[in-house]
Design a protein around this motif. Structure first.
Motif, PDB file in Angstrom:
ATOM      1  N   ALA A  15      44.503 118.669  63.777  1.00  0.00           N
ATOM      2  CA  ALA A  15      44.251 118.937  65.185  1.00  0.00           C
ATOM      3  C   ALA A  15      43.037 119.837  65.377  1.00  0.00           C
ATOM      4  CB  ALA A  15      45.477 119.595  65.813  1.00  0.00           C
ATOM      5  N   ARG A  16      42.337 119.648  66.489  1.00  0.00           N
ATOM      6  CA  ARG A  16      41.288 120.555  66.926  1.00  0.00           C
ATOM      7  C   ARG A  16      41.677 121.037  68.316  1.00  0.00           C
ATOM      8  NH1 ARG A  16      38.607 122.215  62.732  1.00  0.00           N
ATOM      9  NH2 ARG A  16      37.045 123.011  64.202  1.00  0.00           N
ATOM     10  N   TYR A  17      41.411 122.298  68.581  1.00  0.00           N
ATOM     11  CA  TYR A  17      41.844 122.890  69.832  1.00  0.00           C
ATOM     12  C   TYR A  17      40.651 123.445  70.608  1.00  0.00           C
ATOM     13  CZ  TYR A  17      46.446 122.575  67.701  1.00  0.00           C
ATOM     14  OH  TYR A  17      47.590 122.101  67.103  1.00  0.00           O
ATOM     15  N   HIS A  18      40.696 123.239  71.908  1.00  0.00           N
ATOM     16  CA  HIS A  18      39.708 123.797  72.825  1.00  0.00           C
ATOM     17  C   HIS A  18      40.441 124.634  73.866  1.00  0.00           C
ATOM     18  CE1 HIS A  18      36.945 120.928  71.039  1.00  0.00           C
ATOM     19  NE2 HIS A  18      37.695 119.918  71.463  1.00  0.00           N
ATOM     20  N   ALA A  72      42.557 129.765  68.409  1.00  0.00           N
ATOM     21  CA  ALA A  72      42.182 129.556  69.808  1.00  0.00           C
ATOM     22  C   ALA A  72      42.738 130.650  70.698  1.00  0.00           C
ATOM     23  CB  ALA A  72      42.689 128.186  70.278  1.00  0.00           C
ATOM     24  N   ILE A 100      45.131 126.246  76.553  1.00  0.00           N
ATOM     25  CA  ILE A 100      44.703 125.669  75.275  1.00  0.00           C
ATOM     26  C   ILE A 100      45.083 124.196  75.249  1.00  0.00           C
ATOM     27  CG2 ILE A 100      44.992 125.728  72.765  1.00  0.00           C
ATOM     28  CD1 ILE A 100      45.540 128.715  73.011  1.00  0.00           C
ATOM     29  N   SER A 131      43.186 125.810  64.671  1.00  0.00           N
ATOM     30  CA  SER A 131      44.588 126.147  64.880  1.00  0.00           C
ATOM     31  C   SER A 131      44.768 126.800  66.232  1.00  0.00           C
ATOM     32  CB  SER A 131      45.095 127.090  63.789  1.00  0.00           C
ATOM     33  OG  SER A 131      44.514 128.378  63.939  1.00  0.00           O
ATOM     34  N   VAL A 132      45.992 126.747  66.714  1.00  0.00           N
ATOM     35  CA  VAL A 132      46.322 127.392  67.985  1.00  0.00           C
ATOM     36  C   VAL A 132      46.110 128.896  67.899  1.00  0.00           C
ATOM     37  CG1 VAL A 132      48.201 127.896  69.598  1.00  0.00           C
ATOM     38  CG2 VAL A 132      47.942 125.590  68.681  1.00  0.00           C
ATOM     39  N   SER A 141      44.512 120.307  72.977  1.00  0.00           N
ATOM     40  CA  SER A 141      44.156 119.749  71.677  1.00  0.00           C
ATOM     41  C   SER A 141      43.512 118.396  71.842  1.00  0.00           C
ATOM     42  CB  SER A 141      45.414 119.622  70.795  1.00  0.00           C
ATOM     43  OG  SER A 141      46.314 118.699  71.356  1.00  0.00           O
ATOM     44  N   GLU A 174      48.809 120.287  61.898  1.00  0.00           N
ATOM     45  CA  GLU A 174      47.971 121.410  62.314  1.00  0.00           C
ATOM     46  C   GLU A 174      46.573 121.285  61.745  1.00  0.00           C
ATOM     47  OE1 GLU A 174      48.134 126.005  63.216  1.00  0.00           O
ATOM     48  OE2 GLU A 174      48.982 124.233  64.132  1.00  0.00           O
TER      49      GLU A 174
END
Length: 276
Positions: free
Chosen positions: A206-209, A257, A273, A253-254, A275, A203
């Motif tokens: 990770a990067r989330y968009h 996001a 979402i 983190s999710v 990653s 976690e």
């Protein structure tokens, strides 16, 4: 390859469909189909139409047109009617049988329309309807309120754009919930994640968009990016393979996001979402 959908405006030409106080089903259906189609096209769906003008084709001709085009889904828009004026109101969707993705999509569309103010009359099986029986792909017929209900007509007229968005979101919600039925014909690997590294990712790493759209046409991607920025959501375009993906945010983190994703959904955007 993008998911393809044929949109059908019920009736047309010499067949007005249901009529109430001079209002004709064929006109309401066509206006709504064109509005829904524009939204879906802007979200990367390949949209085709049985008609875009006031012409008549039999239900069988419409089903054959969809079969010959080889589309993935068939969505038909109608207005309902009842023998007694203003006795019944609400939306319902019809499918060949109560199973599979067509049933899921019909339920999702109804659920979205309920949020606009329509009564949700549920999903019903109609195996003898030609456009449901003779189409070779999952097919849904949406009865968008009763044309001889003043209540439903008021909802239709006062919330036209919201209704078009609700139908489009119902369709897209179904596709996004199915990993094998997203905007691509095959499951898409998340950017930067390979089968070898996916299980090793933590976690913290990770990067989330949040992805708001994926297009083959860069002009469509730029249009959505500009729309997001105008609504004060910082957005950018990532060009991966044949697709121009419109993304916003950069979250660790999710959970972080998810908050922004909910704000985007409230603003009317269809999102997922992803990653890196």
């Amino acid at each position: 390859m993008a998911v393809s959908i044929m949109l059908d405006a019920g009736h047309g030409g010499r067949d007005p469909g249901a009529v109430y106080k001079g209002r004709q089903e064929k006109d309401d259906a066509l206006q709504m189909v064109l509005a829904v189609g524009e939204i879906l096209e802007n979200r990367g769906i390949d949209v085709q139409y049985t008609r875009t003008t006031d012409i008549y084709e039999t239900p069988y001709q419409k089903a054959m047109k969809a079969n010959e085009a080889g589309v993935d889904y068939f969505i038909s828009i109608h207005r309902n009617s009842y023998p007694v004026d203003n006795a019944v109101s609400g939306v319902e969707s019809l499918v060949y049988d109560l199973s599979g993705i067509k049933y899921e999509m019909a339920e999702d569309i109804n659920d979205q329309l309920e949020t606009i103010g329509f009564r949700n009359l549920g999903v019903k099986a109609r195996p003898n309807l030609v456009v449901l029986k003779r189409t070779k792909m999952p097919a849904v017929l949406v009865e968008l309120g009763f044309i001889n209900s003043d209540t439903d007509n008021q909802i239709f007229d006062e919330n036209f754009d919201a209704i078009a968005l609700a139908i489009a979101e119902g369709i897209l919600d179904t596709l996004m919930q199915r990993p094998d039925m997203d905007l691509d014909s095959e499951p898409e690997e998340m950017p930067g994640v390979t089968p070898e590294t996916e299980t090793e990712e933590t976690e913290e790493e990770a990067r989330y968009h949040i992805q708001a759209g994926a297009f083959r046409n860069p002009d469509n991607a730029q249009r959505l990016k500009d729309e997001l920025i105008a609504d004060e959501f910082p957005a950018f375009i990532s060009h991966e393979g044949p697709y121009y993906k419109v993304l916003t945010g950069n979250f660790a983190s999710v959970d972080k996001a998810a908050d922004t994703e909910q704000a985007l959904k409230r603003a009317g955007y269809q999102t997922v979402i992803v990653s890196e």
